[in-house]
Design a protein around this motif. Structure first.
Motif, PDB file in Angstrom:
ATOM      1  N   LEU A 166       0.835  -1.198   0.000  1.00 20.91           N
ATOM      2  CA  LEU A 166       0.000   0.000   0.000  1.00 20.91           C
ATOM      3  C   LEU A 166       0.873   1.251   0.000  1.00 20.91           C
ATOM      4  O   LEU A 166       0.615   2.209  -0.736  1.00 20.91           O
ATOM      5  N   SER A 167       1.915   1.233   0.795  1.00 20.90           N
ATOM      6  CA  SER A 167       2.855   2.351   0.831  1.00 20.90           C
ATOM      7  C   SER A 167       3.531   2.534  -0.525  1.00 20.90           C
ATOM      8  O   SER A 167       3.695   3.652  -1.015  1.00 20.90           O
ATOM      9  N   TYR A 168       3.900   1.412  -1.138  1.00 18.45           N
ATOM     10  CA  TYR A 168       4.556   1.444  -2.454  1.00 18.45           C
ATOM     11  C   TYR A 168       3.615   2.015  -3.515  1.00 18.45           C
ATOM     12  O   TYR A 168       4.015   2.818  -4.347  1.00 18.45           O
ATOM     13  N   VAL A 169       2.353   1.619  -3.470  1.00 19.68           N
ATOM     14  CA  VAL A 169       1.371   2.135  -4.428  1.00 19.68           C
ATOM     15  C   VAL A 169       1.228   3.643  -4.253  1.00 19.68           C
ATOM     16  O   VAL A 169       1.188   4.396  -5.230  1.00 19.68           O
ATOM     17  N   GLY A 170       1.167   4.107  -3.005  1.00 11.37           N
ATOM     18  CA  GLY A 170       1.086   5.546  -2.756  1.00 11.37           C
ATOM     19  C   GLY A 170       2.277   6.286  -3.330  1.00 11.37           C
ATOM     20  O   GLY A 170       2.138   7.341  -3.958  1.00 11.37           O
ATOM     21  N   HIS A 171       3.460   5.706  -3.135  1.00 10.31           N
ATOM     22  CA  HIS A 171       4.684   6.303  -3.686  1.00 10.31           C
ATOM     23  C   HIS A 171       4.608   6.356  -5.214  1.00 10.31           C
ATOM     24  O   HIS A 171       4.930   7.371  -5.829  1.00 10.31           O
ATOM     25  N   LEU A 172       4.171   5.251  -5.839  1.00 11.48           N
ATOM     26  CA  LEU A 172       4.076   5.214  -7.299  1.00 11.48           C
ATOM     27  C   LEU A 172       3.034   6.196  -7.821  1.00 11.48           C
ATOM     28  O   LEU A 172       3.231   6.817  -8.866  1.00 11.48           O
ATOM     29  N   GLN A 173       1.928   6.353  -7.087  1.00 11.62           N
ATOM     30  CA  GLN A 173       0.917   7.323  -7.507  1.00 11.62           C
ATOM     31  C   GLN A 173       1.490   8.734  -7.491  1.00 11.62           C
ATOM     32  O   GLN A 173       1.263   9.517  -8.417  1.00 11.62           O
ATOM     33  N   ASP A 174       2.232   9.064  -6.450  1.00 11.02           N
ATOM     34  CA  ASP A 174       2.857  10.385  -6.367  1.00 11.02           C
ATOM     35  C   ASP A 174       3.842  10.577  -7.517  1.00 11.02           C
ATOM     36  O   ASP A 174       3.876  11.631  -8.154  1.00 11.02           O
ATOM     37  N   GLU A 175       4.643   9.538  -7.773  1.00 12.73           N
ATOM     38  CA  GLU A 175       5.636   9.615  -8.839  1.00 12.73           C
ATOM     39  C   GLU A 175       4.963   9.757 -10.203  1.00 12.73           C
ATOM     40  O   GLU A 175       5.376  10.561 -11.034  1.00 12.73           O
ATOM     41  N   GLU A 176       3.903   8.986 -10.426  1.00  7.21           N
ATOM     42  CA  GLU A 176       3.196   9.029 -11.701  1.00  7.21           C
ATOM     43  C   GLU A 176       2.570  10.406 -11.916  1.00  7.21           C
ATOM     44  O   GLU A 176       2.633  10.972 -12.990  1.00  7.21           O
ATOM     45  N   GLU A 177       1.995  10.985 -10.854  1.00  8.56           N
ATOM     46  CA  GLU A 177       1.401  12.317 -10.946  1.00  8.56           C
ATOM     47  C   GLU A 177       2.472  13.360 -11.267  1.00  8.56           C
ATOM     48  O   GLU A 177       2.271  14.233 -12.112  1.00  8.56           O
ATOM     49  N   MET A 178       3.626  13.249 -10.609  1.00  8.32           N
ATOM     50  CA  MET A 178       4.722  14.187 -10.861  1.00  8.32           C
ATOM     51  C   MET A 178       5.202  14.064 -12.315  1.00  8.32           C
ATOM     52  O   MET A 178       5.411  15.067 -13.002  1.00  8.32           O
ATOM     53  N   LEU A 179       5.366  12.818 -12.799  1.00  7.86           N
ATOM     54  CA  LEU A 179       5.812  12.613 -14.172  1.00  7.86           C
ATOM     55  C   LEU A 179       4.794  13.154 -15.169  1.00  7.86           C
ATOM     56  O   LEU A 179       5.163  13.719 -16.202  1.00  7.86           O
ATOM     57  N   TRP A 180       3.523  12.981 -14.872  1.00  9.08           N
ATOM     58  CA  TRP A 180       2.483  13.489 -15.756  1.00  9.08           C
ATOM     59  C   TRP A 180       2.544  15.012 -15.825  1.00  9.08           C
ATOM     60  O   TRP A 180       2.449  15.603 -16.904  1.00  9.08           O
ATOM     61  N   MET A 181       2.737  15.657 -14.670  1.00 10.49           N
ATOM     62  CA  MET A 181       2.845  17.117 -14.662  1.00 10.49           C
ATOM     63  C   MET A 181       4.072  17.584 -15.436  1.00 10.49           C
ATOM     64  O   MET A 181       4.016  18.559 -16.188  1.00 10.49           O
ATOM     65  N   GLU A 182       5.203  16.864 -15.269  1.00  6.91           N
ATOM     66  CA  GLU A 182       6.408  17.204 -16.021  1.00  6.91           C
ATOM     67  C   GLU A 182       6.172  17.034 -17.521  1.00  6.91           C
ATOM     68  O   GLU A 182       6.597  17.859 -18.331  1.00  6.91           O
ATOM     69  N   PHE A 183       5.503  15.954 -17.897  1.00  5.94           N
ATOM     70  CA  PHE A 183       5.208  15.681 -19.296  1.00  5.94           C
ATOM     71  C   PHE A 183       4.333  16.787 -19.884  1.00  5.94           C
ATOM     72  O   PHE A 183       4.599  17.303 -20.972  1.00  5.94           O
ATOM     73  N   GLU A 184       3.285  17.176 -19.154  1.00  7.60           N
ATOM     74  CA  GLU A 184       2.386  18.230 -19.630  1.00  7.60           C
ATOM     75  C   GLU A 184       3.126  19.570 -19.743  1.00  7.60           C
ATOM     76  O   GLU A 184       2.930  20.312 -20.703  1.00  7.60           O
ATOM     77  N   ALA A 185       3.983  19.863 -18.764  1.00  7.41           N
ATOM     78  CA  ALA A 185       4.755  21.109 -18.805  1.00  7.41           C
ATOM     79  C   ALA A 185       5.704  21.106 -20.006  1.00  7.41           C
ATOM     80  O   ALA A 185       5.864  22.128 -20.688  1.00  7.41           O
ATOM     81  N   LEU A 186       6.334  19.970 -20.254  1.00  5.00           N
ATOM     82  CA  LEU A 186       7.243  19.854 -21.392  1.00  5.00           C
ATOM     83  C   LEU A 186       6.487  20.006 -22.707  1.00  5.00           C
ATOM     84  O   LEU A 186       6.962  20.666 -23.636  1.00  5.00           O
ATOM     85  N   LYS A 187       5.299  19.415 -22.775  1.00  4.92           N
ATOM     86  CA  LYS A 187       4.479  19.539 -23.983  1.00  4.92           C
ATOM     87  C   LYS A 187       4.128  21.004 -24.232  1.00  4.92           C
ATOM     88  O   LYS A 187       4.201  21.497 -25.360  1.00  4.92           O
ATOM     89  N   LYS A 188       3.754  21.697 -23.159  1.00  7.08           N
ATOM     90  CA  LYS A 188       3.386  23.111 -23.280  1.00  7.08           C
ATOM     91  C   LYS A 188       4.593  23.939 -23.718  1.00  7.08           C
ATOM     92  O   LYS A 188       4.486  24.811 -24.569  1.00  7.08           O
ATOM     93  N   LEU A 189       5.748  23.632 -23.121  1.00  8.68           N
ATOM     94  CA  LEU A 189       6.968  24.354 -23.442  1.00  8.68           C
ATOM     95  C   LEU A 189       7.377  24.139 -24.889  1.00  8.68           C
ATOM     96  O   LEU A 189       7.764  25.073 -25.589  1.00  8.68           O
ATOM     97  N   LEU A 190       7.281  22.918 -25.358  1.00  6.92           N
ATOM     98  CA  LEU A 190       7.723  22.583 -26.715  1.00  6.92           C
ATOM     99  C   LEU A 190       6.617  22.726 -27.752  1.00  6.92           C
ATOM    100  O   LEU A 190       6.880  22.668 -28.946  1.00  6.92           O
ATOM    101  N   GLY A 191       5.402  22.882 -27.311  1.00  9.89           N
ATOM    102  CA  GLY A 191       4.279  22.904 -28.228  1.00  9.89           C
ATOM    103  C   GLY A 191       3.825  21.475 -28.473  1.00  9.89           C
ATOM    104  O   GLY A 191       4.526  20.514 -28.179  1.00  9.89           O
ATOM    105  N   GLU A 192       2.641  21.324 -29.023  1.00 15.30           N
ATOM    106  CA  GLU A 192       2.106  19.985 -29.261  1.00 15.30           C
ATOM    107  C   GLU A 192       2.987  19.190 -30.213  1.00 15.30           C
ATOM    108  O   GLU A 192       3.161  18.004 -30.073  1.00 15.30           O
ATOM    109  N   LYS A 193       3.536  19.855 -31.202  1.00 14.34           N
ATOM    110  CA  LYS A 193       4.422  19.182 -32.159  1.00 14.34           C
ATOM    111  C   LYS A 193       5.738  19.955 -32.208  1.00 14.34           C
ATOM    112  O   LYS A 193       5.869  20.925 -32.943  1.00 14.34           O
ATOM    113  N   PRO A 194       6.713  19.505 -31.418  1.00 10.56           N
ATOM    114  CA  PRO A 194       7.983  20.219 -31.381  1.00 10.56           C
ATOM    115  C   PRO A 194       8.672  20.181 -32.749  1.00 10.56           C
ATOM    116  O   PRO A 194       8.573  19.206 -33.483  1.00 10.56           O
TER     117      PRO A 194
END
Length: 143
Positions: free
Chosen positions: A56-84
């Motif tokens: 359960l602790s591991y799942v919580g950690h992975l959820q936090d990590e997945e959310e952080m990666l998703w935010m980084e991915f979205e920020a990178l997409k915004k920075l580079l545009g939809e089609k870099p």
């Protein structure tokens, strides 16, 4: 009965050694006693409940990590545009996308393990309830 001990030198990070010393003092043990106790505990079989709590602790950690990666991915997409337009931008976006997919897969696998452990707990609890409840055949008729 005499217990034999093996003595050896051990290199250990200072911060870890300080933590072990503090725990030994809190537990009223010698430093060697604390280390031996912790090592022995690490070799004992874990209960289903302990495995469940760890997963359960591991799942919580992975959820936090997945959310952080998703935010980084979205920020990178915004920075580079939809089609870099640059090769480097396309590479960064593809890498971020792969990392997110891998993280999501790890999270799904961990959730699957959690479900399996939950099923084991339900089975174990059912077995315990069966043991604790006397069978109808074994009861005497009360009048």
């Amino acid at each position: 009965m005499t217990t034999e001990f093996h003595q050896f030198k051990l290199r250990i990070p200072v911060a870890l050694m300080e933590r072990i010393e503090a725990e030994a003092a809190l537990g009223g043990r010698s430093l060697s006693g604390e280390i031996i106790s912790r090592l022995e505990t690490s070799f004992r079989p874990a209960t289903v409940g302990e495995l469940f709590a760890h997963q359960l602790s591991y799942v919580g950690h992975l959820q936090d990590e997945e959310e952080m990666l998703w935010m980084e991915f979205e920020a990178l997409k915004k920075l580079l545009g939809e089609k870099p337009s640059t090769r480097e931008g396309k590479s960064k976006l593809a890498k971020a996308r792969r990392t997110h997919v891998e993280s999501a897969a790890a999270l799904d696998a961990a959730r699957g393990h959690l479900v399996e452990l939950l099923e084991q707990i339900k089975i174990a609890m059912g077995d315990l309830a069966e043991i604790a409840t006397p069978s109808k055949r074994g009861r005497k008729k009360e009048r």
